[in-house]
Scaffold this active site. Sequence first.
Site, PDB file in Angstrom:
ATOM      1  NE  ARG A  39      62.949 -45.604 107.134  1.00  0.00           N
ATOM      2  CZ  ARG A  39      62.559 -46.573 106.204  1.00  0.00           C
ATOM      3  NH1 ARG A  39      62.897 -46.367 105.081  1.00  0.00           N
ATOM      4  NH2 ARG A  39      61.347 -47.463 106.285  1.00  0.00           N
ATOM      5  CE  LYS A 201      45.768 -54.286  96.674  1.00  0.00           C
ATOM      6  NZ  LYS A 201      46.995 -54.505  95.507  1.00  0.00           N
ATOM      7  N   GLY A 354      54.604 -47.670 107.233  1.00  0.00           N
ATOM      8  CA  GLY A 354      55.105 -46.195 106.764  1.00  0.00           C
ATOM      9  C   GLY A 354      54.007 -45.297 106.594  1.00  0.00           C
ATOM     10  N   GLY A 377      57.722 -52.631 106.292  1.00  0.00           N
ATOM     11  CA  GLY A 377      57.611 -54.348 106.030  1.00  0.00           C
ATOM     12  C   GLY A 377      58.058 -55.122 107.066  1.00  0.00           C
TER      13      GLY A 377
END
Length: 401
Positions: A39, A201, A354, A377
Amino acid sequence: MQKKTVRDLTDAEIRGRRALVRVDFNVPIENNMVGDDTRIRAAIPTIAYLRERGACVVLMSHLGRPKGKPEPKYTLLPVAQRLEKLLESPVQFVETTVADEAEKASHALKPGEVLLLENTRFEEGEEPNDERFARHLAQLGDLFVNDAFGAAHRAHGSTEGVAHHLKPAVAGLLLEKELEYLGGALNSPKRPFVAILGGSKISGKIDVIEALLPKVDRLLIGGAMANTFFRAMGIETGTSLVEPDRIDMAKSLLERAGDKLILPEDVMVAPSVEAAQSARTVSVKEIPADQSVLDIGPATIRRFAREISDAKTVLWNGPMGVFESPPLDKGTRGIAVALAKATDGGATTIVGGGDSAAAVAEAGLEDRMSHVSTGGGASLEFLEGKKLPGVEALDDRKDDA
Ligand code: ADP
Ligand code: MG
């Protein structure tokens, strides 16, 4: 691109001016040192662009989740040290975000110099997006640049609030690149457009599936997410991770998707993740009652790879299996290789999420993707079709027209 970027600014708007730049330096820290610095490296093009044009660069970021007050383990000092190495030039650091000391330090900068402020989340005004805090931040620059794609889905003081009080407020080069690739895939994909979704999920990604379904030509589903679809089809899933309260939703998606949606035909099963070594291939119709589905099988890898090789745009989010435990990384690696080959063949390949990004990096294939998103996100929310507050608050191109 609807929003202004640093490239829309004239040299006169940059030279000798203090550029307050929100970056995403939320990196892992191990023993007071930066672990993975992806990053930080991703923010360098914007920092270099501003320095080359004579800006005084003031950087700010959050790190971790301190609760509105200083917590030593979340200091950005190790980040300043790593940035110094990457830039091969000094980086000043002040142990505050908005106090007089920060403002003084910003005014003392000479063109091309770089200052990093302390963690924005050490301030109680940051997360509630307090207006006074945002106004304080605005004192630290003469223009605002948001390059923190990974934090753009949060309406915080340093991502959203400050953009209302400091103009011009423009996107940095990383933010621009993220929006170009993700937005391009959503709004004007070259076809065939194939999306691959996986991960643990279905519940966290249901809105992504809903949003992508009408846009894609094919939707390939792997990972534990597939198990809930299997149950919706009446297939036995043994001890696999399933979300029983999402089975009806999966049924409805299956009905609406028709042959767009492709599920695994074979899977790797084992009694548990700990017994990964004993994993074996079975048809999805033969999942044993005492075993779990932990990866996609070889026939599925080939099928998915075929779909990917036929595509002009490929979007991938979520590992195909428990890739942290080899040999259960085979499915995920197989997909990563298929994407790399598709890139070579001229397709646009985009990886978001991620864990998926980590898997691609681990396979050493990062450079063979068109784009690997730095925001987990944020990229999910963007793919759901949501507006990102950190982007919305920036100046529109048409403001000037
Ligand atoms: P991303 O961060 O790329 O969006 P997620 O966070 O949604 O991905 O999911 C990643 C996790 O999903 C990994 O930790 C992986 O082990 C897990 N996972 C993938 N497939 C399975 C499976 N079949 N059973 C259990 N966990 C799985
Ligand atoms: Mg994840």
